[in-house]
Design a protein around this motif. Structure first.
Motif, PDB file in Angstrom:
ATOM      1  N   ASP A  30       5.561  10.830  -0.066  1.00  0.00           N
ATOM      2  CA  ASP A  30       4.302  10.300   0.051  1.00  0.00           C
ATOM      3  C   ASP A  30       4.768   8.732  -0.423  1.00  0.00           C
ATOM      4  N   THR A  48       2.541   6.124   1.412  1.00  0.00           N
ATOM      5  CA  THR A  48       0.977   6.572   2.053  1.00  0.00           C
ATOM      6  C   THR A  48       0.208   5.432   2.151  1.00  0.00           C
ATOM      7  N   TYR A  49      -0.474   5.180   3.415  1.00  0.00           N
ATOM      8  CA  TYR A  49      -1.450   4.170   3.487  1.00  0.00           C
ATOM      9  C   TYR A  49      -0.793   2.792   3.889  1.00  0.00           C
ATOM     10  N   ARG A  74      10.430  17.654  10.904  1.00  0.00           N
ATOM     11  CA  ARG A  74       9.839  18.385   9.700  1.00  0.00           C
ATOM     12  C   ARG A  74      10.441  19.556   9.543  1.00  0.00           C
ATOM     13  N   PHE A 134       9.014  21.707   6.853  1.00  0.00           N
ATOM     14  CA  PHE A 134       7.934  22.547   5.765  1.00  0.00           C
ATOM     15  C   PHE A 134       8.165  24.189   6.158  1.00  0.00           C
ATOM     16  N   LYS A 137      -0.740  15.925  -4.980  1.00  0.00           N
ATOM     17  CA  LYS A 137      -0.605  14.763  -4.272  1.00  0.00           C
ATOM     18  C   LYS A 137      -0.452  15.060  -2.895  1.00  0.00           C
ATOM     19  N   ASN A 138      -0.754  13.843  -2.114  1.00  0.00           N
ATOM     20  CA  ASN A 138      -0.330  13.914  -0.618  1.00  0.00           C
ATOM     21  C   ASN A 138      -0.887  15.013   0.075  1.00  0.00           C
ATOM     22  N   CYS A 162      -0.595  16.401   4.278  1.00  0.00           N
ATOM     23  CA  CYS A 162       0.389  15.487   4.842  1.00  0.00           C
ATOM     24  C   CYS A 162       0.898  16.254   5.937  1.00  0.00           C
ATOM     25  N   GLY A 163       1.641  15.439   7.179  1.00  0.00           N
ATOM     26  CA  GLY A 163       2.172  16.297   8.233  1.00  0.00           C
ATOM     27  C   GLY A 163       1.527  15.886   9.549  1.00  0.00           C
ATOM     28  N   SER A 210      -4.392  12.901  -4.441  1.00  0.00           N
ATOM     29  CA  SER A 210      -4.177  11.898  -3.273  1.00  0.00           C
ATOM     30  C   SER A 210      -4.236  12.681  -2.010  1.00  0.00           C
ATOM     31  N   PHE A 211      -4.737  11.998  -0.817  1.00  0.00           N
ATOM     32  CA  PHE A 211      -4.621  12.814   0.436  1.00  0.00           C
ATOM     33  C   PHE A 211      -3.788  12.027   1.335  1.00  0.00           C
ATOM     34  N   ALA A 212      -3.197  12.627   2.291  1.00  0.00           N
ATOM     35  CA  ALA A 212      -2.577  12.049   3.311  1.00  0.00           C
ATOM     36  C   ALA A 212      -3.442  11.412   4.458  1.00  0.00           C
ATOM     37  N   ARG A 213      -3.050   9.964   4.820  1.00  0.00           N
ATOM     38  CA  ARG A 213      -4.148   9.523   5.383  1.00  0.00           C
ATOM     39  C   ARG A 213      -4.705   9.837   6.801  1.00  0.00           C
ATOM     40  N   ILE A 214      -4.082  10.655   7.638  1.00  0.00           N
ATOM     41  CA  ILE A 214      -4.700  11.194   8.883  1.00  0.00           C
ATOM     42  C   ILE A 214      -5.546  12.206   8.442  1.00  0.00           C
ATOM     43  N   TYR A 258      -7.158  12.687   5.796  1.00  0.00           N
ATOM     44  CA  TYR A 258      -8.492  11.859   5.193  1.00  0.00           C
ATOM     45  C   TYR A 258      -9.203  11.593   6.058  1.00  0.00           C
TER      46      TYR A 258
END
Lengths: 431, 173
Positions: free
Chosen positions: A189, A192-193, A383, A385, B58-59, B62-63, B85-89, B91
């Motif tokens: 992260d 992020t943004y 990825r 995950f 956090k985050n 994500c992905g 917090s959030f990952a932007r997509i 969000y």
């Protein structure tokens, strides 16, 4: 105060002289795209917006790539919905099985996105196209539908992190190693943004395939976009390809970066992301010797012809280890054709690899090459995950096609430099 | 006012564990919801009740860009997601599909798994009913607040289209 390349592109498409990080803008979208997993939902969303027409079909693409050739009835229905929607928008760009591949390889290769563009795609790895000096970001299906309806969307202008690479690209070091080194530094992260702007001599030395790899994984740091400024390598790639004239933007010398990260790659060993985060990065020596069950070379991150040339070179005269399944899944039909014309298809088959149709395949664990309980994979994708690539306790290590090829032969994660290949290809030489 | 039990998880709850890609061959909630968070906590879907609250670190999200991620969480009955917090997509997607989210690091850290939580979405207030502690969430960017206020992205687009005077007018750069 100057602007970054990302700020300049967004300002241009918002019809403004300048923008600052944090500004909320509406920007014209030059191109948008969706796939068989996102278009069906976007089509439903579009109708809920009171329209069934895309504002300008010539600036829209739909690509069959995630679950194709259809693996079951449900995925066939998704594909069908995508196909029917594309047909309902005459003039749109539609990529069918057998003439397509993974969206993020097909769309730039078809010349549909050009420097200076603002591009959105209903797929998180849309950021790949930023390697062409354009702003590209992933959105969800409803945001894509809004772009279809309006031809624009809203953005919060991101602050930019400048990543300066230094040093010489060593043997068997690829774009994948450069981006993994960054992700290991900033975490999943860390951006992020924000925008990630990649620069420095090693980036200038890299061919487009490696640049696409780097921009592709910007999202793995949470970034809104990844971007590499246009140079002669970008222009050479675009020649005869780009459907619209490019527009070149550059960061001003006094542009403001929220952070500057310096990464020295001199003497850096090949990099690997261990389970279960793409940011869990270590030098290959730290994980060397780990037994693997499956090796996958493909995906929108590393499924280009240059990736297979390096892999084939490392594997020349060698066989896939008896305990390993090796999957070669070219990222596009065009790459598949080159595998045939360059004789690489034969080499991989003779080595004991399996070759699959151009699809996302094992990368999303939805279709072909799924890992079973406790199995270990070495993948060139993006990825790793928990559960992404198969069973919840399957483990995937991420790295370059060079490490993947060496690992397929050895049966354990192996530094490709140890195999002493006949010749070493990296950077511009691979172009 | 929302009231529900908190189900708490850690950092980087990614979209692959929220709804694994292997189930994303469908966009129907009936197919998706039974698998919500199954690779993170196979028991989540058995224990979550209508109105419960999901708390992440956090985050969150994500992905991938899959919009079915917030849709599935909403479909499972979750009334709001609170995260550091959030990952932007994720969000953007959450707001677009009407899945309430609150970015509130203090609350996300302090609320323990299983605590009853009371939330005033409009005011962005979160109260841990077990400890009595109250928290304020970060406000949404103006455009997002406008999308929330107008009742979602579909209405937002309709309004912008009508402002242009006709249905499918080309955008002016």
């Amino acid at each position: 105060m100057g602007m970054t390349v990302t700020e300049k592109i967004l300002a241009s498409r918002a019809g403004k002289k300048s923008v600052r990080p944090g500004d909320l803008i509406f920007a014209k979208v030059d191109f948008s795209m969706g796939s068989d997993v996102t278009v069906p939902l976007s089509a439903v969303s579009l109708r809920s917006m009171g329209t069934d027409k895309v504002h300008d079909p010539s600036r829209v693409a739909m690509v069959q790539d995630h679950f194709v050739p259809a693996k079951d009835i449900k995925s066939a229905e998704l594909s069908k919905a995508t196909r029917e929607f594309a047909k309902s928008q005459p003039g749109s760009h539609y990529f069918e099985v057998g003439r397509a591949g993974i969206c993020h390889t097909v769309i730039p290769d078809e010349g549909l996105v050009v420097p200076g563009d603002v591009v959105v795609g209903a797929d998180s790895h849309t950021c790949t196209y930023g390697a062409l000096g354009l702003f590209a970001t992933g959105v969800g299906s409803t945001d894509l539908a809004a772009v279809w309806a309006l031809g624009e969307t809203w953005f919060k202008v991101p602050a930019t992190i400048r990543v300066n690479y230094h040093g010489k690209i060593g043997p068997m070091i690829m774009g994948k190693d450069l981006i993994l080194a960054l992700l290991g530094r900033i975490g999943i992260d860390g951006a992020t943004y924000q925008a990630l702007e990649f620069a420095g001599a090693p980036i200038s030395d890299l061919a487009m395939n490696d640049r696409f790899t780097i921009a592709n994984m910007a999202i793995e740091g949470g970034a809104k976009n990844g971007i590499i400024e246009v140079d002669e390598i970008t222009m050479a790639y675009g020649k005869g390809r780009w459907k619209r004239p490019p527009e070149t933007f550059r960061s001003d010398p006094d542009a403001e970066f929220v952070q500057t990260i310096d990464i020295d790659i001199d003497g850096m060993e090949p990099q690997v992301a261990a389970p279960y985060l793409p940011s869990n990065v270590k030098g290959v020596s730290k994980v060397a010797g780990t037994k693997v069950d499956q090796v996958f070379i493909g995906s929108c991150t590393n499924g280009r012809i240059e990736d297979y040339r390096i892999a084939a070179d490392i594997m020349a005269g060698r066989k896939v280890h008896p305990d390993v399944r090796m999957l070669v899944i070219p990222a596009s039909h065009e790459v598949q054709m080159k595998l045939v014309s360059e004789g690489l298809m034969t080499k991989f088959l003779e080595a004991g690899a399996e070759i699959g149709p151009s699809t996302c395949g094992p990368c999303i664990g939805g279709h072909m090459g799924i890992l079973g309980g406790g199995e270990v994979g070495f993948y060139t994708s993006n990825r790793n995950f928990v559960g992404r690539n198969g069973a919840r306790d399957a483990q995937v290590y991420l790295g370059s096609p060079a490490i993947a090829a060496a690992t397929a032969v050895a049966g354990v994660i192996t530094d490709p430099r140890e195999l002493k290949p006949s010749k070493i290809i990296s950077g511009k030489a691979a172009a | 006012m929302i009231k529900g039990k908190a189900h708490k998880y850690g950092d980087n709850v990614d979209t692959d564990v929220i709804i694994p890609a292997r189930y994303c061959t469908s966009i129907n909630l009936a197919d998706l919801v039974p698998h919500c968070l199954e690779d993170l906590d196979p028991n989540f879907i058995k224990k979550v009740k209508q109105g419960d609250v999901l708390v992440g670190g956090k985050n969150f999200g994500c992905g991938s860009s899959r919009e079915v991620a917030p849709m599935t969480i909403k479909g499972a009955g979750v009334s709001v997601v609170i995260a550091e917090s959030f990952a932007r997509i994720f969000y953007r997607n959450s707001i677009n599909v009407g899945m309430p989210i609150l970015e509130c690091p203090e609350a996300a850290k302090a609320i323990a798994d299983g605590n009853e939580v009371e939330i005033d979405l409009a005011a962005g207030k979160v109260r841990d009913l077990k400890t009595g502690k109250e928290f304020s969430a970060a406000p949404f960017p103006a455009v997002m607040q406008e999308i929330i206020d107008i009742g979602g992205m579909a209405n937002f687009v309709k309004k912008r289209l009508s402002e242009r005077g006709k249905g499918n007018a080309k955008t002016s750069p």
